[in-house]
Design a protein around this motif. Sequence first.
Motif, PDB file in Angstrom:
ATOM      1  N   GLY A  34      28.247  13.199 -24.731  1.00 39.20           N
ATOM      2  CA  GLY A  34      27.675  14.527 -24.476  1.00 39.20           C
ATOM      3  C   GLY A  34      28.741  15.563 -24.142  1.00 39.20           C
ATOM      4  O   GLY A  34      28.522  16.444 -23.309  1.00 39.20           O
ATOM      5  N   GLY A  35      29.899  15.440 -24.764  1.00 37.65           N
ATOM      6  CA  GLY A  35      30.952  16.436 -24.553  1.00 37.65           C
ATOM      7  C   GLY A  35      31.699  16.284 -23.238  1.00 37.65           C
ATOM      8  O   GLY A  35      32.501  17.143 -22.876  1.00 37.65           O
ATOM      9  N   GLN A  36      31.444  15.180 -22.519  1.00 34.75           N
ATOM     10  CA  GLN A  36      32.133  14.965 -21.243  1.00 34.75           C
ATOM     11  C   GLN A  36      32.621  13.542 -21.142  1.00 34.75           C
ATOM     12  O   GLN A  36      32.077  12.646 -21.785  1.00 34.75           O
ATOM     13  CB  GLN A  36      31.161  15.195 -20.085  1.00 34.75           C
ATOM     14  CG  GLN A  36      30.749  16.636 -19.957  1.00 34.75           C
ATOM     15  CD  GLN A  36      29.736  16.847 -18.847  1.00 34.75           C
ATOM     16  OE1 GLN A  36      29.212  15.898 -18.272  1.00 34.75           O
ATOM     17  NE2 GLN A  36      29.450  18.097 -18.576  1.00 34.75           N
ATOM     18  N   ALA A  37      33.638  13.340 -20.289  1.00 32.62           N
ATOM     19  CA  ALA A  37      34.057  11.978 -19.978  1.00 32.62           C
ATOM     20  C   ALA A  37      33.046  11.395 -19.001  1.00 32.62           C
ATOM     21  O   ALA A  37      32.507  12.113 -18.159  1.00 32.62           O
ATOM     22  CB  ALA A  37      35.445  11.990 -19.348  1.00 32.62           C
ATOM     23  N   GLU A  76      42.152  19.720 -28.475  1.00 30.76           N
ATOM     24  CA  GLU A  76      41.327  18.820 -29.293  1.00 30.76           C
ATOM     25  C   GLU A  76      39.853  19.064 -28.987  1.00 30.76           C
ATOM     26  O   GLU A  76      39.510  19.505 -27.884  1.00 30.76           O
ATOM     27  CB  GLU A  76      41.696  17.357 -28.983  1.00 30.76           C
ATOM     28  CG  GLU A  76      43.134  17.058 -29.351  1.00 30.76           C
ATOM     29  CD  GLU A  76      43.527  15.596 -29.148  1.00 30.76           C
ATOM     30  OE1 GLU A  76      42.651  14.732 -29.088  1.00 30.76           O
ATOM     31  OE2 GLU A  76      44.737  15.350 -29.058  1.00 30.76           O
ATOM     32  N   GLU A  77      39.012  18.775 -29.973  1.00 33.57           N
ATOM     33  CA  GLU A  77      37.574  18.940 -29.754  1.00 33.57           C
ATOM     34  C   GLU A  77      37.097  17.886 -28.755  1.00 33.57           C
ATOM     35  O   GLU A  77      37.322  16.691 -28.943  1.00 33.57           O
ATOM     36  CB  GLU A  77      36.849  18.768 -31.104  1.00 33.57           C
ATOM     37  CG  GLU A  77      35.361  18.977 -30.982  1.00 33.57           C
ATOM     38  CD  GLU A  77      34.631  18.764 -32.307  1.00 33.57           C
ATOM     39  OE1 GLU A  77      35.198  19.061 -33.384  1.00 33.57           O
ATOM     40  OE2 GLU A  77      33.480  18.291 -32.263  1.00 33.57           O
ATOM     41  N   VAL A  78      36.441  18.337 -27.683  1.00 34.31           N
ATOM     42  CA  VAL A  78      35.978  17.397 -26.653  1.00 34.31           C
ATOM     43  C   VAL A  78      34.600  16.871 -27.040  1.00 34.31           C
ATOM     44  O   VAL A  78      33.563  17.386 -26.626  1.00 34.31           O
ATOM     45  CB  VAL A  78      35.944  18.062 -25.261  1.00 34.31           C
ATOM     46  CG1 VAL A  78      35.585  17.024 -24.204  1.00 34.31           C
ATOM     47  CG2 VAL A  78      37.287  18.706 -24.938  1.00 34.31           C
ATOM     48  N   SER A  79      34.587  15.874 -27.881  1.00 38.07           N
ATOM     49  CA  SER A  79      33.339  15.257 -28.329  1.00 38.07           C
ATOM     50  C   SER A  79      33.698  13.927 -28.971  1.00 38.07           C
ATOM     51  O   SER A  79      34.879  13.623 -29.160  1.00 38.07           O
ATOM     52  CB  SER A  79      32.651  16.147 -29.381  1.00 38.07           C
ATOM     53  OG  SER A  79      33.385  16.071 -30.606  1.00 38.07           O
ATOM     54  N   CYS A  80      32.668  13.174 -29.329  1.00 35.39           N
ATOM     55  CA  CYS A  80      32.941  11.903 -30.007  1.00 35.39           C
ATOM     56  C   CYS A  80      33.601  12.166 -31.369  1.00 35.39           C
ATOM     57  O   CYS A  80      34.325  11.312 -31.884  1.00 35.39           O
ATOM     58  CB  CYS A  80      31.670  11.079 -30.133  1.00 35.39           C
ATOM     59  SG  CYS A  80      30.342  11.945 -30.957  1.00 35.39           S
ATOM     60  N   VAL A  81      33.386  13.352 -31.930  1.00 37.43           N
ATOM     61  CA  VAL A  81      34.051  13.698 -33.203  1.00 37.43           C
ATOM     62  C   VAL A  81      35.560  13.853 -32.962  1.00 37.43           C
ATOM     63  O   VAL A  81      36.386  13.390 -33.761  1.00 37.43           O
ATOM     64  CB  VAL A  81      33.465  14.995 -33.812  1.00 37.43           C
ATOM     65  CG1 VAL A  81      34.143  15.332 -35.133  1.00 37.43           C
ATOM     66  CG2 VAL A  81      31.961  14.850 -34.003  1.00 37.43           C
ATOM     67  N   GLY A  82      35.911  14.500 -31.840  1.00 39.61           N
ATOM     68  CA  GLY A  82      37.325  14.621 -31.475  1.00 39.61           C
ATOM     69  C   GLY A  82      37.967  13.255 -31.281  1.00 39.61           C
ATOM     70  O   GLY A  82      39.116  13.031 -31.683  1.00 39.61           O
ATOM     71  N   VAL A  83      37.220  12.341 -30.680  1.00 38.01           N
ATOM     72  CA  VAL A  83      37.740  10.974 -30.473  1.00 38.01           C
ATOM     73  C   VAL A  83      37.963  10.308 -31.838  1.00 38.01           C
ATOM     74  O   VAL A  83      39.013   9.716 -32.094  1.00 38.01           O
ATOM     75  CB  VAL A  83      36.771  10.138 -29.603  1.00 38.01           C
ATOM     76  CG1 VAL A  83      37.224   8.682 -29.528  1.00 38.01           C
ATOM     77  CG2 VAL A  83      36.654  10.733 -28.205  1.00 38.01           C
ATOM     78  N   ALA A  84      36.977  10.451 -32.711  1.00 38.74           N
ATOM     79  CA  ALA A  84      37.093   9.853 -34.046  1.00 38.74           C
ATOM     80  C   ALA A  84      38.313  10.425 -34.779  1.00 38.74           C
ATOM     81  O   ALA A  84      39.068   9.686 -35.430  1.00 38.74           O
ATOM     82  CB  ALA A  84      35.821  10.123 -34.848  1.00 38.74           C
ATOM     83  N   ALA A 120      23.807  11.751 -31.183  1.00 35.82           N
ATOM     84  CA  ALA A 120      23.337  11.325 -32.511  1.00 35.82           C
ATOM     85  C   ALA A 120      23.610  12.381 -33.585  1.00 35.82           C
ATOM     86  O   ALA A 120      23.951  12.057 -34.726  1.00 35.82           O
ATOM     87  CB  ALA A 120      21.847  10.996 -32.450  1.00 35.82           C
ATOM     88  N   ALA A 121      23.511  13.667 -33.204  1.00 36.63           N
ATOM     89  CA  ALA A 121      23.686  14.755 -34.188  1.00 36.63           C
ATOM     90  C   ALA A 121      25.106  14.786 -34.757  1.00 36.63           C
ATOM     91  O   ALA A 121      25.342  15.417 -35.788  1.00 36.63           O
ATOM     92  CB  ALA A 121      23.345  16.094 -33.544  1.00 36.63           C
ATOM     93  N   ASN A 122      26.044  14.106 -34.094  1.00 35.44           N
ATOM     94  CA  ASN A 122      27.441  14.106 -34.561  1.00 35.44           C
ATOM     95  C   ASN A 122      27.739  13.011 -35.593  1.00 35.44           C
ATOM     96  O   ASN A 122      28.853  12.947 -36.122  1.00 35.44           O
ATOM     97  CB  ASN A 122      28.402  13.904 -33.378  1.00 35.44           C
ATOM     98  CG  ASN A 122      28.555  15.169 -32.555  1.00 35.44           C
ATOM     99  OD1 ASN A 122      28.658  16.253 -33.102  1.00 35.44           O
ATOM    100  ND2 ASN A 122      28.539  15.032 -31.250  1.00 35.44           N
ATOM    101  N   ARG A 165      32.279   4.879 -40.227  1.00 35.45           N
ATOM    102  CA  ARG A 165      30.868   4.627 -39.947  1.00 35.45           C
ATOM    103  C   ARG A 165      30.575   5.045 -38.511  1.00 35.45           C
ATOM    104  O   ARG A 165      31.440   4.935 -37.646  1.00 35.45           O
ATOM    105  CB  ARG A 165      30.550   3.137 -40.089  1.00 35.45           C
ATOM    106  CG  ARG A 165      30.827   2.626 -41.495  1.00 35.45           C
ATOM    107  CD  ARG A 165      30.390   1.174 -41.643  1.00 35.45           C
ATOM    108  NE  ARG A 165      31.027   0.595 -42.829  1.00 35.45           N
ATOM    109  CZ  ARG A 165      30.872  -0.664 -43.215  1.00 35.45           C
ATOM    110  NH1 ARG A 165      30.110  -1.490 -42.521  1.00 35.45           N
ATOM    111  NH2 ARG A 165      31.472  -1.118 -44.304  1.00 35.45           N
ATOM    112  N   ALA A 166      29.366   5.535 -38.257  1.00 41.73           N
ATOM    113  CA  ALA A 166      28.973   5.893 -36.895  1.00 41.73           C
ATOM    114  C   ALA A 166      27.742   5.074 -36.521  1.00 41.73           C
ATOM    115  O   ALA A 166      26.788   5.000 -37.298  1.00 41.73           O
ATOM    116  CB  ALA A 166      28.664   7.383 -36.814  1.00 41.73           C
ATOM    117  N   TYR A 167      27.810   4.421 -35.376  1.00 41.71           N
ATOM    118  CA  TYR A 167      26.658   3.670 -34.864  1.00 41.71           C
ATOM    119  C   TYR A 167      26.177   4.365 -33.601  1.00 41.71           C
ATOM    120  O   TYR A 167      26.974   4.619 -32.697  1.00 41.71           O
ATOM    121  CB  TYR A 167      27.049   2.225 -34.548  1.00 41.71           C
ATOM    122  CG  TYR A 167      27.524   1.473 -35.771  1.00 41.71           C
ATOM    123  CD1 TYR A 167      26.621   0.994 -36.716  1.00 41.71           C
ATOM    124  CD2 TYR A 167      28.884   1.232 -35.979  1.00 41.71           C
ATOM    125  CE1 TYR A 167      27.054   0.303 -37.846  1.00 41.71           C
ATOM    126  CE2 TYR A 167      29.330   0.546 -37.109  1.00 41.71           C
ATOM    127  CZ  TYR A 167      28.404   0.089 -38.031  1.00 41.71           C
ATOM    128  OH  TYR A 167      28.835  -0.585 -39.152  1.00 41.71           O
TER     129      TYR A 167
END
Length: 314
Positions: free
Chosen positions: A230-233, A247-255, A272-274, A284-286
């Motif tokens: 959710g955009g946070q650690a 860097e983008e602070v999201s799971c997309v940034g991590v990817a 989920a929307a990411n 792949r995203a799970y």
Amino acid sequence: MTTHVLAIAGGVGGAKLALGLTRVLAPDQLTIAVNTGDDETFHGLHVSPDLDTVMYTLAGMSNPETGWGIAGETFRALGALQRLGANTWFRLGDLDLATHIRRTQLLRDGLTLSQATRELTSALGIRHPIVPMSDDVLRTVAVTDDGELAFQEYFVHRHCEPRIAGIRFEGAATARPSPGLWAALASATAIVYCPSNPLVSIGPVLALAGVRDAIAAFAGPKIAVSPIVGGQAVKGPAAKMMAELGEEVSCVGVARRYAGVCDAIFIDTVDAANAGAIEGMGMRAYVTDTVMHTDDDKEALARQIVGIVEAWDE
Ligand code: GDP
């Protein structure tokens, strides 16, 4: 082929998933390789904070409130050290000190950090192999607007307050992966990046001589769990650090950070929307619940990951 997972872990987030994996995989099916970039010498003792967090968690000794240290810990020795004029901003408990004294003695006796870790983990009754990422010295340095700071100085003493402009891994050009990490890179059937800080927990492992190339060439699935939800650690400075580095602070940034060394990423239900953006990057995203509150949560997430590993096809 028998499943053998190489789990790469930092401290708190790493230890949670590592515990889950020990409940799903037998000792000969798992190698947990742990960041040692934040190791530091305090009072003449070799302290390995991430190794200790993973070790205490697997031994069932960890302090559930802090996520680090030992349950029921007291700090009398530290108080005495302070009275004697020592710097005590790094909190070392009385029981914890025994670990550092023993480790330091074993290293002085000529053991490598891997050998010393094996002694400590087997004395604590841990059956799954925990290995340091390296027996050599690689030190994480935060490059901040207040100068370069050794990682614990930045993280604990300065509470991550200085703004970071970069991260440097001192010794990375020559630090080699430990024998246990290297063997697992050759024999594992899958690599799992635990939900640890991508910059300062997983980053040092990837910076070791030859590791990034070995992982890029690794044949089996490479699966990460996003520590950003959710955009946070969930805990700690990962989000602040990523933001300061642009860097983008999201799971997309991590990817994005794991591009080239990762095939799939577990993201939280709230993100989920990411999934589409991650799949657009060729990963792949799970989507599942990734915040682990209880030991059953840790096991459930581990079981899902192992399920994906065992069903993996190219
Ligand atoms: P440290 O070395 O003690 O800071 O620990 P790690 O690097 O292993 O873990 C810190 C990261 O773990 C932080 O970025 C947290 O957001 C993440 N984290 C902690 N607990 C959880 C959890 O239950 N689920 C997920 N997805 N991430 C977590």
